[in-house]
Design an enzyme around this catalytic site. Structure first.
Site: not given
Length: 457
Positions: A43-45, A48
């Protein structure tokens, strides 16, 4: 021809998948949003890309710059992919509890990785927060996105995750659940969903050893709630600015073991090869759902990352057995040891200002050979009879000095669900006993003799 110009164009639009087995007996429809379909497998894409694009727009990030971030691994992976596509360098700081796979993956995509100790306070210069900030100060043309306090984190989920869930459920969602770390995933998505339908219930999943649940319920930041835990990616010992408690209706705490076991169940029973905090999110959400969901309700649980990040931990049988999470025989836990004590009058402590001679009398009176030393409500040290005797032999006058002059380091806090084999590995020459805080905030001591008694039963 249909193709993408860079990998980062594939971020988002991840699928919803219905759970069919691990939720047996629970009313309502349970869907999971599988974020490992993002190119960086997490999910951190999303955050970012948003943080870097916003930094570019503001002029904060210039061509050829360096991105420096403190991360549990997944944000670093997302930032590394964005950096590759846009021509930036990356340096990431990680706590040493993070899996080796995460560190190896970050290095594989060209990032420099600096490993920092877990069990230090956030403002300690050795913490991964502090090291990242210092690098940003020292390296020219660098930025520190700071996912904890950067509003682009929350905004990424408000602009993408929330609308995707709303559209894919055709507005029928009634409950949303996600792990709670930096706060962006749970709060940004909740904000969007509640704006569409104010009745949507938001359930955040926290870890034992984290400060969030008590702060939400009492408004008190209680450092007594903080102790080491193993689960990666959820819980905090700080209050990030991206955490908006008004966007959270309920917080459910989950143990390391329950999260790890559920992650393996999701892989085995649902075909979802997902990460440790995914297991935590599902376990906590289903605990809530069991008591609150009705037949027509629709709950969406966000699964943040992929199982490849945890091959050496959650998906390694030996590691699971070593930590008492995959039991070949029944291990007693710290909770079992404490529960077995009948008629206990509570934990004995000694004030750091008490004279050594008086402390010896107290230890003799209660028949104890080791005791925590306190300063008010804080555990600041420990005494054991061997060390006291050695100190007295070297200097008999020390009996008139305060305990603080000869005390050892404080005993380590551990979780209630830690098993005997884990507890025994933590009791050593430098740490002769352990402290456990129960769900009523009472503190208990576990000694080597407690472990011997539990094993012999």
């Amino acid at each position: 021809m249909r193709y993408y110009n860079t990998l980062i164009e594939t971020i988002g639009n991840t699928p919803l998948v219905k759970l069919n087995r691990v939720n047996k007996g629970i009313k309502g429809t349970i869907l999971v949003k599988v974020e490992y379909f993002n190119p960086g497998n997490s999910v951190k894409d999303r955050i970012a890309l948003k943080m870097i694009e916003d930094a570019e727009k503001s002029g904060q990030l210039k061509p050829g710059g360096t991105i420096i971030e403190g991360t549990s691994g997944n944000t670093g992976m997302g930032l590394a992919l964005v950096a590759q596509a846009k021509g930036y360098k990356c340096i990431f700081t990680l706590a040493d509890k993070q899996s080796q796979e995460k560190m190896d993956i970050l290095r594989a995509v060209g990032a420099e990785v600096i490993v920092c100790p877990t069990n230090v306070s956030p403002d300690d210069p050795r913490s991964y927060y502090s090291v990242a900030k210092k690098l940003n100060e020292d390296i020219p043309n660098s930025i520190y996105p700071n996912q904890y306090d950067n509003p682009s984190n929350t905004l990424a989920h408000y602009e993408s995750t929330g609308p995707e869930i709303w559209n894919d459920t055709d507005g029928k969602i009634t409950h949303y659940a996600a792990g709670m770390g930096t706060g962006g995933t749970i709060c940004g998505t909740s904000k969007y969903l509640k704006e569409q339908k104010k009745e949507v219930v938001s359930v955040a999943i926290d870890s034992y050893g984290s400060v969030f649940k008590k702060y939400k319920e009492t408004g008190i930041f209680d450092e007594k709630e903080i102790y080491p835990y193993l689960t990666e990616g959820i819980g905090e010992d700080i209050l990030p600015k991206n955490v908006d408690f008004d966007m959270i209706d309920h917080i459910v705490k989950v143990t390391d073991k329950d999260g790890a076991v559920m992650a393996r169940r999701l892989s085995r029973e649902e075909g979802l090869f997902c990460g440790w905090s995914c297991g935590s999110a599902v376990h906590g959400a289903l605990e809530f759902a069991r008591d609150h969901l009705k037949e027509d309700d629709v709950m969406v649980i966000l699964l943040p990352d992929h199982g490849t990040r945890y091959l050496g931990k959650v998906y390694n049988d030996n590691w699971m057995k070593d930590h008492g999470f995959l039991e070949t025989r029944k291990f007693a836990t710290a909770k079992d040891i404490i529960s077995s004590r009948s008629g206990s009058s509570g934990l004995k402590t000694i004030d750091k200002n008490l004279k050594v001679g008086e402390a010896i009398l107290t230890m003799n009176q209660y028949g104890i050979d080791q005791v925590p030393v306190v300063d008010g409500d804080e555990f600041v040290g420990s005494l054991n009879d061997t060390h006291v005797l050695k100190s007295l032999l070297q200097n008999p006058d020390i009996k008139n000095q305060p305990v603080s002059d000869i005390m050892d380091s404080p005993f380590q806090f551990v979780g209630m669900d830690n098993t005997i084999d884990v507890l025994s590995s933590l009791i050593q020459k430098e740490n002769k006993a352990l402290l456990v805080r129960d769900h009523q905030n009472e503190v208990h001591i576990v000694t080597q003799s407690d472990l011997l008694m539990a094993i012999s039963e």
